[in-house]
Design an enzyme around this catalytic site. Structure first.
Site, PDB file in Angstrom:
ATOM      1  CD  GLU A  82     -16.120 -51.467 -67.040  1.00 24.72           C
ATOM      2  OE1 GLU A  82     -16.925 -50.718 -67.600  1.00 24.72           O
ATOM      3  OE2 GLU A  82     -16.405 -52.150 -66.037  1.00 24.72           O
ATOM      4  CB  SER A 198     -16.580 -59.651 -62.352  1.00 27.66           C
ATOM      5  OG  SER A 198     -17.348 -60.834 -62.429  1.00 27.66           O
TER       6      SER A 198
END
Ligand code: HPA
Length: 255
Positions: A82, A198
């Site tokens: 992101e 992640s």
């Protein structure tokens, strides 16, 4: 807004210091439904707080009690893909630490790299591999996570709940696209058991700060090239919704 101000904003809204914290991955946010006396703090209400844009991530802090134990959960995290840095991705951990909570449970949805395991299985993360090549250009290595006596306790809880808890290494890839079949084969050869985008920046930060870190992956799909159908985020969310109850029960008991 800086870290101290953000942490103070959250601390002002909750009654007591949480003893444990959890960062809840894609589709795993339902865990907070088992908490009582909840306080919900949407990220968008926190001045200067980044927003998570991924479907399946709510974007809020939820404080509450698991049994009589105060817990704080971050629903929604910040990914490299992101555009966030490793420091920004680790923000939830820094806040948890700033709140004087020394124990963090990090969860995620991940691709399964062992064909003998089943989709929907949960895997205790015993080590991680950084496969992003952002920090180190050498061959990625396994970093083990100190679990000490915890390991036996967690195994025992899973056994009592008749959950077959897998154990293995979580591999961090950059995303946002899924891996190629060749990358998956390489990752398996390096010792990876689950793959996702992640967790590692958060785990690194928590270890750096001397916090107790534990991680669980929900294995939502086989790695690219290991199954006939193409991977999709919809499949990931479908599997997490199927195993949510099992995941919640296990996490609540461990916490
Ligand atoms: N790869 C990367 N991230 C993921 C996967 C995967 O197969 N499944 C869920 N998150």
């Amino acid at each position: 807004m800086n870290l101290t101000e953000i942490s103070r904003y959250i601390a002002d809204k909750i009654s007591i210091t949480p003893r444990s914290a959890a960062i809840l991955g894609s589709g795993l946010g339902n865990f907070t439904e088992c908490l009582t006396d909840k306080v919900v703090i949407p990220y968008e209400d926190i001045p200067g707080y980044p927003l998570s844009s991924v479907t399946g991530h709510a974007g809020e802090w939820v404080f509450g009690f698991a049994g009589n134990k105060p817990v704080i959960c971050a629903k929604g995290r910040f990914h490299f893909y992101e555009g966030y840095t490793a420091e920004e991705a680790a923000l939830p951990v820094k806040i948890i630490h700033e709140l004087n909570c020394n124990s963090v449970f990090i969860t995620n949805a991940a691709g399964c790299l062992n064909m003998d395991w089943h989709l929907g299985d949960l895997m205790l993360i015993t080590g991680f591999i950084d496969y992003t090549f952002t920090k180190d250009k050498n061959n990625p290595q396994v970093h083990s996570i100190p679990l000490h006596k915890e390991l036996d306790k967690i195994r025992e809880i899973a056994k009592q709940q008749e959950i077959e808890l897998r154990e293995g290494n979580y591999v961090w890839t950059l995303g946002p696209s899924y891996e190629t079949p060749a990358e998956i084969q390489d990752i398996i050869s390096l010792g990876g058991h689950a793959v996702g985008m992640s967790t590692v920046p958060e785990m690194r930060k928590a270890l750096e700060r001397g916090m107790q870190v534990r991680g669980i992956s929900c294995l939502t799909n086989y790695g690219a090239g290991m199954q006939d159908e193409a991977l999709s985020h919809a499949e990931v969310l479908e599997t997490t919704s199927r195993v949510n109850q099992k995941f919640t029960r296990l996490l609540a008991e461990i916490i």
